[in-house]
Design a protein around this motif. Structure first.
Motif, PDB file in Angstrom:
ATOM      1  N   VAL A  23       0.839  -1.203   0.000  1.00 36.92           N
ATOM      2  CA  VAL A  23       0.000   0.000   0.000  1.00 36.92           C
ATOM      3  C   VAL A  23       0.870   1.247   0.000  1.00 36.92           C
ATOM      4  CG1 VAL A  23      -1.650   1.342   1.379  1.00 36.92           C
ATOM      5  CG2 VAL A  23      -1.978  -1.122   1.082  1.00 36.92           C
ATOM      6  N   HIS A  24       1.936   1.228   0.788  1.00 39.30           N
ATOM      7  CA  HIS A  24       2.831   2.383   0.860  1.00 39.30           C
ATOM      8  C   HIS A  24       3.479   2.659  -0.504  1.00 39.30           C
ATOM      9  CE1 HIS A  24       6.789   4.345   1.673  1.00 39.30           C
ATOM     10  NE2 HIS A  24       6.027   5.106   2.449  1.00 39.30           N
ATOM     11  N   ALA A  25       3.934   1.614  -1.174  1.00 43.26           N
ATOM     12  CA  ALA A  25       4.568   1.789  -2.479  1.00 43.26           C
ATOM     13  C   ALA A  25       3.572   2.334  -3.497  1.00 43.26           C
ATOM     14  CB  ALA A  25       5.152   0.457  -2.958  1.00 43.26           C
ATOM     15  N   ALA A  26       2.347   1.803  -3.469  1.00 43.35           N
ATOM     16  CA  ALA A  26       1.323   2.272  -4.406  1.00 43.35           C
ATOM     17  C   ALA A  26       0.949   3.724  -4.128  1.00 43.35           C
ATOM     18  CB  ALA A  26       0.087   1.386  -4.322  1.00 43.35           C
ATOM     19  N   ALA A  27       0.861   4.078  -2.848  1.00 37.08           N
ATOM     20  CA  ALA A  27       0.516   5.452  -2.473  1.00 37.08           C
ATOM     21  C   ALA A  27       1.611   6.421  -2.901  1.00 37.08           C
ATOM     22  CB  ALA A  27       0.275   5.546  -0.974  1.00 37.08           C
ATOM     23  N   GLN A  28       2.846   6.002  -2.762  1.00 37.03           N
ATOM     24  CA  GLN A  28       3.945   6.859  -3.200  1.00 37.03           C
ATOM     25  C   GLN A  28       3.919   7.069  -4.712  1.00 37.03           C
ATOM     26  OE1 GLN A  28       7.675   5.199  -1.552  1.00 37.03           O
ATOM     27  NE2 GLN A  28       7.825   7.094  -0.373  1.00 37.03           N
ATOM     28  N   THR A  29       3.597   5.995  -5.436  1.00 33.27           N
ATOM     29  CA  THR A  29       3.514   6.100  -6.890  1.00 33.27           C
ATOM     30  C   THR A  29       2.419   7.071  -7.310  1.00 33.27           C
ATOM     31  OG1 THR A  29       4.319   3.833  -7.190  1.00 33.27           O
ATOM     32  CG2 THR A  29       3.072   4.799  -9.009  1.00 33.27           C
ATOM     33  N   LEU A  30       1.267   6.993  -6.639  1.00 32.53           N
ATOM     34  CA  LEU A  30       0.117   7.809  -7.030  1.00 32.53           C
ATOM     35  C   LEU A  30       0.201   9.243  -6.517  1.00 32.53           C
ATOM     36  CD1 LEU A  30      -2.619   7.741  -8.493  1.00 32.53           C
ATOM     37  CD2 LEU A  30      -3.680   7.090  -6.324  1.00 32.53           C
ATOM     38  N   LEU A  92      -6.096   3.466  -9.190  1.00 30.27           N
ATOM     39  CA  LEU A  92      -5.890   2.032  -8.973  1.00 30.27           C
ATOM     40  C   LEU A  92      -4.473   1.716  -9.400  1.00 30.27           C
ATOM     41  CD1 LEU A  92      -7.183  -0.719  -8.215  1.00 30.27           C
ATOM     42  CD2 LEU A  92      -7.823  -0.964 -10.620  1.00 30.27           C
ATOM     43  N   THR A  93      -3.618   1.412  -8.437  1.00 30.45           N
ATOM     44  CA  THR A  93      -2.201   1.176  -8.691  1.00 30.45           C
ATOM     45  C   THR A  93      -1.788  -0.155  -8.076  1.00 30.45           C
ATOM     46  OG1 THR A  93      -1.757   3.560  -8.625  1.00 30.45           O
ATOM     47  CG2 THR A  93       0.124   2.084  -8.370  1.00 30.45           C
TER      48      THR A  93
END
Length: 348
Positions: A23-30, A92-93
């Motif tokens: 979740v952290h990685a996806a949030a950073q990407t977005l 959605l990542t």
């Protein structure tokens, strides 16, 4: 944020820690530098997280079933753009869904804490919000895209045969109960978008008092009244059946497929069997975990493991069962269970 320090502080197991990192990685990407921290309001074992982006927050969902996540993202994108009774899809990542934060005060908690007058107002908001979601779904022609729910013979048979489980426990059914007629009545063509899983823990109020429903992972097509049955037969829902029936009847959207009377008849039928399923879930959970305090049940959005909640469910089932000749024979069965629960509640 120091993600490893957060994981250590919360003492997450490997599965929870891996999901948190994802979740952290996806949030950073977005969101990039807007991300300040991620919290777990429901506990680290839950699949949903609150993502803090400076002065605003969002919700991240990282579920095991990527298909449901994508169905939910599609529904939020289509409906959230035109309906303010639900969150908006923010992205959605890596199959992690980000959506706008519906609010930090869950509907079940608000109903538990408020007095009677406020409860009536909040309940009316919850009913109108569901009707507005259905209106938006018709406008967006969601019937062209969504999968059917509860459409197989096996699914409907399991719903009807739940009666037999109570019979095996010694509960008596009145004369004239026709399982085949009930099966036919519950077997409806999928025609209306339904959110599904409309327990009161799946809606929230924001700081302005605006109510929104969330968790659309199980959404699909069915009759339409099922969403309201989920709410009315939520065992922790404190309003009585007559009040809720009148509220839903008065708020009924005339654009809903079919006539109001036929729609209300189906609502009554489905509510009886949904209440029965919830009651049996409670029985199995009580056998495994025992009774819990009301406050703990509401705070954790748990199955209603308190005898008063089970008694509420029986009273709801009796009211709606009495509205139809198909289900009237079930009233004595629910009444018998209610009497047994009343003695447990008195001792609790």
């Amino acid at each position: 944020m120091d993600i490893e320090a957060t994981i250590a502080e919360m003492d997450m197991d490997k599965e929870d820690a891996d999901r948190f990192r994802r979740v952290h990685a996806a949030a950073q990407t977005l969101f990039g530098d807007r991300l300040t921290r991620i919290s777990t309001p429901g506990g680290s074992y839950r699949a949903s997280y609150r993502v803090h982006l400076g002065d605003v927050t969002a919700i991240a969902s990282c579920r095991d079933n990527f298909r449901r996540t994508r169905v939910e993202a599609f529904a939020l994108r289509k409906l959230g753009a035109v309906c303010d009774a639900m969150p908006r899809c923010l992205g959605l990542t890596d199959d992690v869904l980000f959506q706008s934060d519906a609010g930090q005060r869950r509907l079940n908690v608000a109903m538990f804490e408020e007095g009677d007058a406020a409860r009536q107002q909040i309940a009316a908001k919850s009913v109108e919000a569901l009707f507005s979601i259905h209106r938006a779904a018709r406008a967006e022609e969601m019937h062209k895209y969504m999968p059917p729910l509860g459409s197989t013979k096996a699914w409907v048979t399991r719903v009807v045969n739940a009666v037999r489980k109570l019979e095996k426990q010694g509960a008596k059914i009145g004369k004239g109960f026709n399982r085949f007629a009930v099966f036919e009545a519950l077997s409806v063509a999928p025609r209306q978008f339904v959110k599904w899983d409309c327990r009161s823990g799946n809606a929230a109020l924001d700081d302005s008092g605006k109510l929104r429903w969330f968790d659309f992972e199980y959404c699909g097509l069915r009759h339409g009244a099922e969403d309201f049955a989920w709410l009315i037969a939520d065992e922790s829902w404190p309003l009585d059946a007559q009040t809720m029936f009148d509220m839903v009847r008065d708020a009924y959207d005339p654009d809903t497929p079919g006539t109001r009377d036929a729609w209300l008849d189906y609502l009554s039928l489905y509510t009886v069997f949904h209440a029965l399923q919830r009651l049996q879930l409670m029985q199995s959970e009580v056998a495994r975990r025992g009774w819990k305090s009301k406050r703990k049940v509401v705070a954790r959005d748990d199955v209603g493991l308190h005898p008063d909640f089970a008694l509420q469910l029986c009273n709801v089932a009796m009211f709606f069962a009495d509205r139809s000749r198909l289900t009237a024979p079930l009233v004595p069965m629910f009444d018998e269970v209610a009497r047994e629960l009343a003695s447990v509640a008195d001792a609790a």
